[in-house]
Motif scaffolding. Structure first.
Motif, PDB file in Angstrom:
ATOM      1  N   GLY A  59      40.334  43.550  50.507  1.00 20.55           N
ATOM      2  CA  GLY A  59      39.760  44.950  50.758  1.00 20.55           C
ATOM      3  C   GLY A  59      38.168  44.785  50.129  1.00 20.55           C
ATOM      4  N   GLU A  60      38.158  44.790  48.898  1.00 22.15           N
ATOM      5  CA  GLU A  60      36.888  44.674  48.358  1.00 22.15           C
ATOM      6  C   GLU A  60      35.868  43.690  48.881  1.00 22.15           C
ATOM      7  N   PHE A  73      33.651  53.943  51.862  1.00 23.40           N
ATOM      8  CA  PHE A  73      34.888  53.978  52.229  1.00 23.40           C
ATOM      9  C   PHE A  73      35.720  55.127  52.002  1.00 23.40           C
ATOM     10  N   ALA A  74      35.550  55.601  50.806  1.00 17.14           N
ATOM     11  CA  ALA A  74      36.699  56.671  50.354  1.00 17.14           C
ATOM     12  C   ALA A  74      35.891  58.142  50.882  1.00 17.14           C
ATOM     13  N   THR A 120      41.703  52.748  48.561  1.00 13.90           N
ATOM     14  CA  THR A 120      41.174  52.915  47.141  1.00 13.90           C
ATOM     15  C   THR A 120      41.834  53.011  46.128  1.00 13.90           C
ATOM     16  N   THR A 121      43.386  53.462  46.068  1.00 14.10           N
ATOM     17  CA  THR A 121      44.152  53.386  44.965  1.00 14.10           C
ATOM     18  C   THR A 121      44.549  52.117  44.910  1.00 14.10           C
ATOM     19  N   LEU A 122      44.744  51.341  45.925  1.00 14.26           N
ATOM     20  CA  LEU A 122      45.408  49.993  45.696  1.00 14.26           C
ATOM     21  C   LEU A 122      44.446  49.055  45.078  1.00 14.26           C
ATOM     22  N   LEU A 123      43.008  49.358  45.469  1.00 10.25           N
ATOM     23  CA  LEU A 123      41.686  48.619  44.614  1.00 10.25           C
ATOM     24  C   LEU A 123      42.019  48.969  42.991  1.00 10.25           C
ATOM     25  N   ASN A 133      54.033  43.150  41.474  1.00 12.73           N
ATOM     26  CA  ASN A 133      54.513  44.503  41.568  1.00 12.73           C
ATOM     27  C   ASN A 133      53.838  45.174  42.440  1.00 12.73           C
ATOM     28  N   ILE A 134      52.946  45.299  42.670  1.00 17.21           N
ATOM     29  CA  ILE A 134      51.995  46.205  43.629  1.00 17.21           C
ATOM     30  C   ILE A 134      52.710  45.814  45.039  1.00 17.21           C
TER      31      ILE A 134
END
Length: 192
Positions: A59-60, A73-74, A120-123, A133-134
């Protein structure tokens, strides 16, 4: 490295559950089903899972490659959520896709399930928790999303027209608040 940790999976799973907010999205799902006739639950769940997992790993870098920072993006995602919320609260129709036979990918898989807030939460989760775990938490959330998508017509019958109307407006306001919060948290980063 990878370290399997049940506590991390539960923590990340709860964070993702709150951000995805599939239960709060039931009125939107019912609306989309009414507009498009049916929703391909499997397709929506699989596409959302793929988007989330790909974004977790790339993503990043992907955003940097196309010249977009996470804040931009957010903020863009907050606008999409804002307009979805307006549809719910005011009973108007902004999103129009006359050619699509279903709403499985847009706007369901993206941006409703795997939207800017989720990404954005995943990042940010990636910097604090082990990737394995994610990924497990994403899969567990997608299973829950699939169950809700599959049973949306039963949920609609159970709640009735008035119940859905109340929930739609209530969660529209909640979605609007999430959009404003996402915008406020990221708009400062655009001017730095």
């Amino acid at each position: 490295m990878m370290e399997l940790d049940i506590r991390e999976i539960i923590t990340v799973g709860m964070v993702l559950f709150a951000v995805i907010d599939i239960v709060g999205s039931i009125p939107i799902i019912v609306d989309l089903r009414a507009k498009h006739g049916h929703i391909e639950s499997e397709k929506a769940a699989i596409v959302a899972a793929v988007i989330m997992i790909v974004f977790l790993f790339a993503g990043e870098e992907l955003l940097k490659l196309i010249g977009i920072d996470v804040n931009s993006f957010a903020v863009a995602g907050s606008f999409v959520l804002f307009f979805l919320a307006l549809e719910m609260i005011l009973g108007i129709r902004i999103y129009r896709d006359e050619e699509a036979s279903s709403a499985s990918i847009v706007p369901l898989a993206f941006p409703l399930i795997a939207g800017a807030g989720t990404m954005t939460t995943l990042l940010s989760l990636r910097s604090q928790y082990y990737t394995i775990n994610i990924v497990i938490a994403i899969i567990l959330n997608i299973i829950l999303v699939y169950i809700v998508l599959k049973s949306s017509s039963k949920i609609e019958k159970m709640l009735g027209e008035n119940g859905l109307g109340v929930i739609r407006k209530t969660f529209g306001v909640v979605l609007l608040a999430i959009a404003v919060k996402l915008f406020a948290a990221n708009v400062k980063g655009l001017f730095v």
